[in-house]
Design a protein around this motif. Structure first.
Motif, PDB file in Angstrom:
ATOM      1  N   GLU A  37      59.556  74.763  87.210  1.00  0.00           N
ATOM      2  CA  GLU A  37      60.605  73.915  87.772  1.00  0.00           C
ATOM      3  C   GLU A  37      61.734  73.621  86.782  1.00  0.00           C
ATOM      4  O   GLU A  37      62.312  72.544  86.809  1.00  0.00           O
ATOM      5  N   GLY A  38      62.012  74.573  85.890  1.00  0.00           N
ATOM      6  CA  GLY A  38      63.166  74.440  85.009  1.00  0.00           C
ATOM      7  C   GLY A  38      62.888  73.934  83.607  1.00  0.00           C
ATOM      8  O   GLY A  38      63.773  73.970  82.752  1.00  0.00           O
ATOM      9  N   ALA A  39      61.702  73.431  83.334  1.00  0.00           N
ATOM     10  CA  ALA A  39      61.395  72.981  81.965  1.00  0.00           C
ATOM     11  C   ALA A  39      61.412  74.179  81.027  1.00  0.00           C
ATOM     12  O   ALA A  39      61.116  75.306  81.432  1.00  0.00           O
ATOM     13  N   LYS A  40      61.796  73.930  79.765  1.00  0.00           N
ATOM     14  CA  LYS A  40      61.759  75.023  78.795  1.00  0.00           C
ATOM     15  C   LYS A  40      61.387  74.490  77.415  1.00  0.00           C
ATOM     16  O   LYS A  40      61.801  73.391  77.023  1.00  0.00           O
ATOM     17  N   VAL A  41      60.582  75.279  76.722  1.00  0.00           N
ATOM     18  CA  VAL A  41      60.286  74.993  75.321  1.00  0.00           C
ATOM     19  C   VAL A  41      61.510  75.437  74.536  1.00  0.00           C
ATOM     20  O   VAL A  41      61.903  76.601  74.598  1.00  0.00           O
ATOM     21  N   SER A  42      62.147  74.500  73.816  1.00  0.00           N
ATOM     22  CA  SER A  42      63.432  74.812  73.195  1.00  0.00           C
ATOM     23  C   SER A  42      63.435  74.760  71.672  1.00  0.00           C
ATOM     24  O   SER A  42      64.460  75.045  71.056  1.00  0.00           O
ATOM     25  N   TRP A  43      62.295  74.405  71.064  1.00  0.00           N
ATOM     26  CA  TRP A  43      62.268  74.334  69.603  1.00  0.00           C
ATOM     27  C   TRP A  43      60.829  74.168  69.160  1.00  0.00           C
ATOM     28  O   TRP A  43      60.023  73.550  69.858  1.00  0.00           O
ATOM     29  N   ALA A  44      60.514  74.700  68.011  1.00  0.00           N
ATOM     30  CA  ALA A  44      59.190  74.537  67.426  1.00  0.00           C
ATOM     31  C   ALA A  44      59.319  74.437  65.911  1.00  0.00           C
ATOM     32  O   ALA A  44      60.136  75.128  65.303  1.00  0.00           O
ATOM     33  N   CYS A  45      58.534  73.548  65.340  1.00  0.00           N
ATOM     34  CA  CYS A  45      58.487  73.426  63.887  1.00  0.00           C
ATOM     35  C   CYS A  45      57.090  72.960  63.496  1.00  0.00           C
ATOM     36  O   CYS A  45      56.282  72.601  64.350  1.00  0.00           O
ATOM     37  N   VAL A  46      56.812  73.015  62.212  1.00  0.00           N
ATOM     38  CA  VAL A  46      55.547  72.501  61.685  1.00  0.00           C
ATOM     39  C   VAL A  46      55.862  71.428  60.654  1.00  0.00           C
ATOM     40  O   VAL A  46      56.903  71.468  59.997  1.00  0.00           O
ATOM     41  N   HIS A  47      54.957  70.456  60.550  1.00  0.00           N
ATOM     42  CA  HIS A  47      55.065  69.395  59.546  1.00  0.00           C
ATOM     43  C   HIS A  47      53.805  69.419  58.698  1.00  0.00           C
ATOM     44  O   HIS A  47      52.693  69.556  59.210  1.00  0.00           O
ATOM     45  N   HIS A  48      54.003  69.252  57.407  1.00  0.00           N
ATOM     46  CA  HIS A  48      52.901  69.203  56.449  1.00  0.00           C
ATOM     47  C   HIS A  48      53.120  67.971  55.586  1.00  0.00           C
ATOM     48  O   HIS A  48      54.182  67.822  54.974  1.00  0.00           O
ATOM     49  N   GLY A  49      52.139  67.076  55.591  1.00  0.00           N
ATOM     50  CA  GLY A  49      52.291  65.857  54.800  1.00  0.00           C
ATOM     51  C   GLY A  49      53.383  64.944  55.306  1.00  0.00           C
ATOM     52  O   GLY A  49      53.902  64.117  54.574  1.00  0.00           O
ATOM     53  N   GLY A  50      53.729  65.089  56.559  1.00  0.00           N
ATOM     54  CA  GLY A  50      54.733  64.223  57.167  1.00  0.00           C
ATOM     55  C   GLY A  50      56.161  64.621  56.877  1.00  0.00           C
ATOM     56  O   GLY A  50      56.948  64.827  57.776  1.00  0.00           O
ATOM     57  N   MET A  51      56.528  64.770  55.612  1.00  0.00           N
ATOM     58  CA  MET A  51      57.930  64.977  55.256  1.00  0.00           C
ATOM     59  C   MET A  51      58.327  66.441  55.072  1.00  0.00           C
ATOM     60  O   MET A  51      59.503  66.762  55.099  1.00  0.00           O
ATOM     61  N   GLU A  52      57.377  67.317  54.875  1.00  0.00           N
ATOM     62  CA  GLU A  52      57.691  68.737  54.707  1.00  0.00           C
ATOM     63  C   GLU A  52      57.755  69.379  56.085  1.00  0.00           C
ATOM     64  O   GLU A  52      56.768  69.422  56.804  1.00  0.00           O
ATOM     65  N   ARG A  53      58.920  69.896  56.453  1.00  0.00           N
ATOM     66  CA  ARG A  53      59.134  70.427  57.800  1.00  0.00           C
ATOM     67  C   ARG A  53      59.695  71.838  57.701  1.00  0.00           C
ATOM     68  O   ARG A  53      60.612  72.085  56.919  1.00  0.00           O
ATOM     69  N   GLN A  54      59.128  72.744  58.495  1.00  0.00           N
ATOM     70  CA  GLN A  54      59.643  74.109  58.584  1.00  0.00           C
ATOM     71  C   GLN A  54      59.924  74.440  60.034  1.00  0.00           C
ATOM     72  O   GLN A  54      59.078  74.238  60.910  1.00  0.00           O
ATOM     73  N   HIS A  55      61.113  74.964  60.292  1.00  0.00           N
ATOM     74  CA  HIS A  55      61.489  75.392  61.636  1.00  0.00           C
ATOM     75  C   HIS A  55      60.933  76.792  61.870  1.00  0.00           C
ATOM     76  O   HIS A  55      60.966  77.642  60.986  1.00  0.00           O
ATOM     77  N   LEU A  56      60.434  77.032  63.070  1.00  0.00           N
ATOM     78  CA  LEU A  56      59.811  78.312  63.387  1.00  0.00           C
ATOM     79  C   LEU A  56      60.774  79.268  64.085  1.00  0.00           C
ATOM     80  O   LEU A  56      60.554  80.471  64.087  1.00  0.00           O
ATOM     81  N   TYR A  57      61.805  78.744  64.705  1.00  0.00           N
ATOM     82  CA  TYR A  57      62.883  79.552  65.272  1.00  0.00           C
ATOM     83  C   TYR A  57      64.065  78.629  65.533  1.00  0.00           C
ATOM     84  O   TYR A  57      63.953  77.412  65.402  1.00  0.00           O
TER      85      TYR A  57
END
Length: 170
Positions: A79-99
């Motif tokens: 019905e139109g929903a889309k996954v638009s972003w993904a990332c991972v967090h390590h230790g809360g503050m360390e963030r990496q974008h996956l795409y």
């Protein structure tokens, strides 16, 4: 090097960042689902309201001293929903974008063929699987989570999330 394995969490492990009827609408005809969605053995389902985006977090318990180089998601949207972003967090503050943000997540079909005697009890599903590289790989020291942003309006169903973990000890 150590042993590499996949570690998966069940769909009910998902945590919503935003919840309640300002963000969610009723899903699968369960009036109470507008608060926190509908969690059941098959999947966790959420109907996101128009003009809303919700972050969904999948926490993993992994030993310190290992390496994570891939995460996976089993999901479907309707019905139109889309996954638009993904990332991972390590230790809360360390963030990496996956795409790149605002790009739809692509996956491959992950069909299920239940035993015939139980088939009538299974909901229809169009599961997809996406495997996303974590580059550079994360050496675990703290807690780890996969974060998925979904844009409404529409329904998202999660069937689980996983990661590829290599034990560096040994």
């Amino acid at each position: 090097m150590g042993i590499t394995r996949e570690i998966w969490v069940a769909p009910a492990a998902v945590q919503l960042q935003e919840h309640g009827p300002d963000w969610l609408d009723v899903v699968d005809d369960k009036p109470w689902s507008s608060e926190n969605g509908f969690h059941r053995g098959f999947c966790s389902s959420f109907r996101i309201r128009p003009d809303r985006q919700i972050w969904f977090h999948f926490p993993f318990q992994v030993p310190a001293g290992g390496s994570i180089d891939q995460v996976s998601l089993l999901w479907e949207t309707e019905e139109g929903a889309k996954v638009s972003w993904a990332c991972v967090h390590h230790g809360g503050m360390e963030r990496q974008h996956l795409y790149e943000p605002n790009a739809p997540l692509n996956g491959v079909p992950e069909p299920i063929d239940p035993p015939e005697m139980w088939r009538k009890f299974y909901p229809a599903a169009k599961r997809m699987r996406a495997d996303m590289a974590v580059e550079p790989a994360i050496i675990t020291r703290f807690g780890f989570q996969l974060c998925i942003l979904v844009d409404g309006p529409g329904v998202v169903r999660f069937y689980g999330a996983g990661l590829r973990y290599t034990d560096m000890v040994g």
